[in-house]
Design a protein around this motif. Structure first.
Motif, PDB file in Angstrom:
ATOM      1  N   ARG A 178      -8.967   2.508  -1.885  1.00  0.00           N
ATOM      2  CA  ARG A 178      -8.529   2.856  -3.241  1.00  0.00           C
ATOM      3  C   ARG A 178      -7.118   3.430  -3.230  1.00  0.00           C
ATOM      4  O   ARG A 178      -6.319   3.162  -4.129  1.00  0.00           O
ATOM      5  CB  ARG A 178      -9.511   3.858  -3.857  1.00  0.00           C
ATOM      6  N   ASP A 179      -6.822   4.224  -2.217  1.00  0.00           N
ATOM      7  CA  ASP A 179      -5.494   4.817  -2.127  1.00  0.00           C
ATOM      8  C   ASP A 179      -4.432   3.743  -1.936  1.00  0.00           C
ATOM      9  O   ASP A 179      -3.386   3.761  -2.585  1.00  0.00           O
ATOM     10  CB  ASP A 179      -5.457   5.816  -0.967  1.00  0.00           C
ATOM     11  N   VAL A 180      -4.701   2.786  -1.062  1.00  0.00           N
ATOM     12  CA  VAL A 180      -3.749   1.700  -0.821  1.00  0.00           C
ATOM     13  C   VAL A 180      -3.528   0.898  -2.095  1.00  0.00           C
ATOM     14  O   VAL A 180      -2.385   0.635  -2.501  1.00  0.00           O
ATOM     15  CB  VAL A 180      -4.249   0.782   0.314  1.00  0.00           C
ATOM     16  N   LEU A 181      -4.597   0.500  -2.760  1.00  0.00           N
ATOM     17  CA  LEU A 181      -4.475  -0.334  -3.950  1.00  0.00           C
ATOM     18  C   LEU A 181      -3.783   0.413  -5.084  1.00  0.00           C
ATOM     19  O   LEU A 181      -3.003  -0.178  -5.847  1.00  0.00           O
ATOM     20  CB  LEU A 181      -5.861  -0.813  -4.406  1.00  0.00           C
ATOM     21  N   ILE A 186      -2.116  -2.180  -7.800  1.00  0.00           N
ATOM     22  CA  ILE A 186      -3.022  -3.296  -8.063  1.00  0.00           C
ATOM     23  C   ILE A 186      -4.252  -2.755  -8.789  1.00  0.00           C
ATOM     24  O   ILE A 186      -4.964  -1.878  -8.266  1.00  0.00           O
ATOM     25  CB  ILE A 186      -3.442  -3.995  -6.754  1.00  0.00           C
ATOM     26  N   PRO A 187      -4.534  -3.219 -10.014  1.00  0.00           N
ATOM     27  CA  PRO A 187      -5.685  -2.707 -10.769  1.00  0.00           C
ATOM     28  C   PRO A 187      -6.996  -3.054 -10.069  1.00  0.00           C
ATOM     29  O   PRO A 187      -7.211  -4.191  -9.649  1.00  0.00           O
ATOM     30  CB  PRO A 187      -5.560  -3.405 -12.126  1.00  0.00           C
ATOM     31  N   HIS A 188      -7.840  -2.067  -9.953  1.00  0.00           N
ATOM     32  CA  HIS A 188      -9.095  -2.268  -9.225  1.00  0.00           C
ATOM     33  C   HIS A 188     -10.169  -1.352  -9.789  1.00  0.00           C
ATOM     34  O   HIS A 188      -9.888  -0.408 -10.524  1.00  0.00           O
ATOM     35  CB  HIS A 188      -8.893  -1.990  -7.731  1.00  0.00           C
ATOM     36  N   GLY A 279       1.876   2.061   7.444  1.00  0.00           N
ATOM     37  CA  GLY A 279       0.965   2.327   6.335  1.00  0.00           C
ATOM     38  C   GLY A 279       1.460   1.692   5.053  1.00  0.00           C
ATOM     39  O   GLY A 279       1.944   0.568   5.034  1.00  0.00           O
ATOM     40  N   VAL A 280       1.334   2.447   3.953  1.00  0.00           N
ATOM     41  CA  VAL A 280       1.772   1.962   2.648  1.00  0.00           C
ATOM     42  C   VAL A 280       3.227   2.367   2.439  1.00  0.00           C
ATOM     43  O   VAL A 280       3.584   3.527   2.664  1.00  0.00           O
ATOM     44  CB  VAL A 280       0.901   2.562   1.521  1.00  0.00           C
ATOM     45  N   ALA A 383      -5.283   7.756  -5.941  1.00  0.00           N
ATOM     46  CA  ALA A 383      -6.575   7.205  -6.330  1.00  0.00           C
ATOM     47  C   ALA A 383      -7.551   8.286  -6.764  1.00  0.00           C
ATOM     48  O   ALA A 383      -8.391   8.069  -7.629  1.00  0.00           O
ATOM     49  CB  ALA A 383      -7.168   6.415  -5.164  1.00  0.00           C
ATOM     50  N   GLU A 384      -7.451   9.475  -6.142  1.00  0.00           N
ATOM     51  CA  GLU A 384      -8.425  10.514  -6.428  1.00  0.00           C
ATOM     52  C   GLU A 384      -8.085  11.356  -7.650  1.00  0.00           C
ATOM     53  O   GLU A 384      -8.927  12.098  -8.142  1.00  0.00           O
ATOM     54  CB  GLU A 384      -8.567  11.438  -5.206  1.00  0.00           C
TER      55      GLU A 384
END
Length: 571
Positions: A178-181, A186-188, A279-280, A383-384
């Motif tokens: 989730r953190d990467v996306l 990118i919607p997820h 990483g990202v 993400a969090e």
């Protein structure tokens, strides 16, 4: 109501459009604003207005009672006997997701820091401002409103999901995905395996749920327990340079602000450039919710946005980007600088910029280690933040990153507690952030306090806090902990080839010559400003000894390093 009120949903049903609510005590201004906004946005939003705060708040109460969503609140600087800021604060309590803009007169710069908009932005009471008259709507009205709408949309659940994840919200692997996306925009969506949607997705993917997480792309592609490299390849990124790639003019290790800036300038100036990032892209800055002091962005920009824009810019200029394949060693072979990658591949380059940055230091609390990714996060996980709605959140740190994280989390969380070891925040945190934290009703600051431990079954449930002033500990309920303390440079992979200070930061230029323990400089000419003990190997950004820990400074050092690379290659 000035614009239409409903639209058709994808399944043929009728849904209400989100609302723009405008409040101004000058009817002519109100009508002009509603008219101009309607021309651009009426297809997707309803526009409502009122000329007094009492009428406006009553209408907003009705919208809240009916479950109608307000996307944008715009208020004049004054509203009769009230102020636009006071109105926006009250309206935000009714519609906390709405973005707020203050309409101010053009040419009011003389007021300086005493202008109501300056104070309101500093205290987080408004999100932006609009100029009146807006003269050219495309530049002074539509553009800032579109940016506010993008922020509003990004803060909520995506309308369309490009990727769906089936997994436990408190699983560390799921958190990483989730953190990467989130950071690559990118919607997820996330669906527990025992939910109706989760079970349906597992069935469609041919999985029984024994191996999680499962990632389902909108194309139908399925990844089971994917690594970061697997996900990167599926998203279209390279995870290794071409085997016959030949020799690069410049290899950049690290894609934080320094590495991204170096890649943009090097590629744009004709150097064959390779950018390596384990990483990202974005580094620590990429996790920052809002950077308010970056030159040229008075309303601020997110670290995610900055990183993605810079990465796209580097790519457009021709830089080659490789993710999920860290550099694991460096050696010199004549005029070549040879990088060894974690997959065993080698990269030859005429010069190297090390921009590997730093990572957050771990808390000395072993009981928290099993909860990492399950309520305990190092860095401000994008993400969090949205997942913290209604939760009790703790942030450890006293620098700008901690302050920015606390302000962002306060948008969603029931409560945010900032835990700092020192006596006050202002020693390391910018004044505007300190004042903003003081003004937020759901933020508490605990100074002279440390997190000594934590507990929970499968996820974080509580923390043990240690009082450094009087001694003793106490246990508090906690749902999430974000740790943003200190920094450790990523330099161990260089071995003894490149000189470092006792903290592991790379020595360069005059600092290199002044260090008694540094290896002897091998050339007759002195080392350049950002050059390490190895000629042709430069350091940029936070990884360098005595660097200024600011995003703009890191980007600037990346640009300067490229100029030095040109001098080195032309020497």
């Amino acid at each position: 109501m000035i614009a239409g009120g409903t639209s058709r949903s994808g399944d043929g049903g009728v849904v209400d459009k989100p609302v723009f609510f405008l409040a101004h005590d000058q009817q002519a201004v109100l009508e002009a604003l509603a008219s101009d906004l309607g021309r651009r946005f009426a297809a997707d939003y309803r526009i409502r207005s009122a000329s007094s705060p009492e009428v406006a708040l009553a209408a907003l109460e009705g919208l809240a009672a009916d479950g109608q969503e307000v996307a944008l609140l715009v208020a004049g600087q004054s509203l009769g006997k009230s102020s636009g800021v006071d109105f926006l604060v009250a309206a935000h309590e009714l519609h906390p997701r709405a973005r707020r803009a203050l309409l101010i007169g053009r040419g009011e710069w003389a007021a300086g820091g005493t202008h109501p908009a300056v104070r309101a932005m500093t205290l987080g009471q408004v999100d932006s401002y609009l100029f009146h008259p807006w003269t050219i709507p495309e530049r002074w009205l539509y553009l800032p409103v579109s940016e506010l709408l993008a922020d509003w949309s990004n803060a909520g659940p995506p309308v369309e999901e490009a990727i769906r994840i089936v997994g436990s919200p408190w699983d560390a692997s799921t958190h990483q995905l989730r953190d990467v996306l989130s950071r690559v925009a990118i919607p997820h969506g996330l669906y527990p395996p025992d939910s109706e949607t989760g079970r349906r997705l597992l069935e469609q993917a041919g999985q029984d749920g024994s191996r999680l997480p499962v990632v389902v792309f909108y194309t139908g592609r399925v990844l089971v327990e994917p690594s970061f490299a697997d996900l990167s390849e599926a998203l279209g990124f390279r995870t290794s340079p071409p085997p016959d790639g030949g020799r690069y003019d410049l290899a950049i290790v690290g894609a934080g602000p320094a590495g991204l800036a170096a890649a943009v300038y090097a590629a744009s100036e004709g150097l064959r450039t390779l950018l390596l990032e384990p990483g990202v892209p974005g580094g620590q800055a990429g996790t920052t919710s809002l950077i308010r002091n970056y030159l040229g962005f008075p309303r601020g920009l997110s670290g995610e946005d900055l990183a993605n824009r810079a990465l796209e810019q580097a790519w457009l200029f021709g830089a080659e980007v490789v993710l999920a394949n860290p550099a694991s060693g460096l050696r010199v072979d004549g005029s070549d600088r040879l990088l060894r990658l974690s997959d065993g591949q080698g990269v030859a380059a005429r010069s190297v910029i090390v921009a590997t940055g730093v990572s957050w230091r771990r808390l000395e609390a072993p009981s928290l280690d099993p909860l990492r990714g399950a309520g305990v996060f190092y860095g401000a996980s994008v993400a969090e933040a949205r997942a913290s709605e209604g939760q009790r959140v703790f942030v450890v740190g006293a620098g700008n990153s901690a302050g920015q994280a606390a302000v962002h989390l306060a948008r969603y969380a029931r409560s945010v507690t900032v835990v700092a070891r020192g006596e006050r925040l202002g020693a390391r945190m910018s004044d505007y952030l300190v004042r903003q934290l003081e003004a937020l009703p759901n933020v508490t600051v605990l100074t002279r306090t440390e997190v000594a431990g934590g507990h929970g079954r499968g996820r974080l449930e509580g923390l043990t806090l240690s009082d450094r002033a009087v001694g003793g500990t106490r246990t508090v309920a906690a749902d999430a902990l974000f740790v943003l303390i200190g920094a450790e440079p990523h330099t161990r992979w260089l071995g003894d080839l490149v000189a470092r200070d006792p903290g592991g930061y790379l020595l360069t230029g005059q600092d290199l010559m002044a260090a008694a323990t540094a290896p002897r400089w091998p050339l007759e000419r002195p080392p350049m400003l950002l050059e390490t003990t190895v000629p042709g190997v430069f350091a940029a950004g936070d990884v360098r000894h005595r660097s200024v820990k600011r995003v703009a400074s890191a980007a600037g050092s990346g640009a300067v390093a490229v100029q030095l690379v040109h001098e080195y290659l032309g020497g």
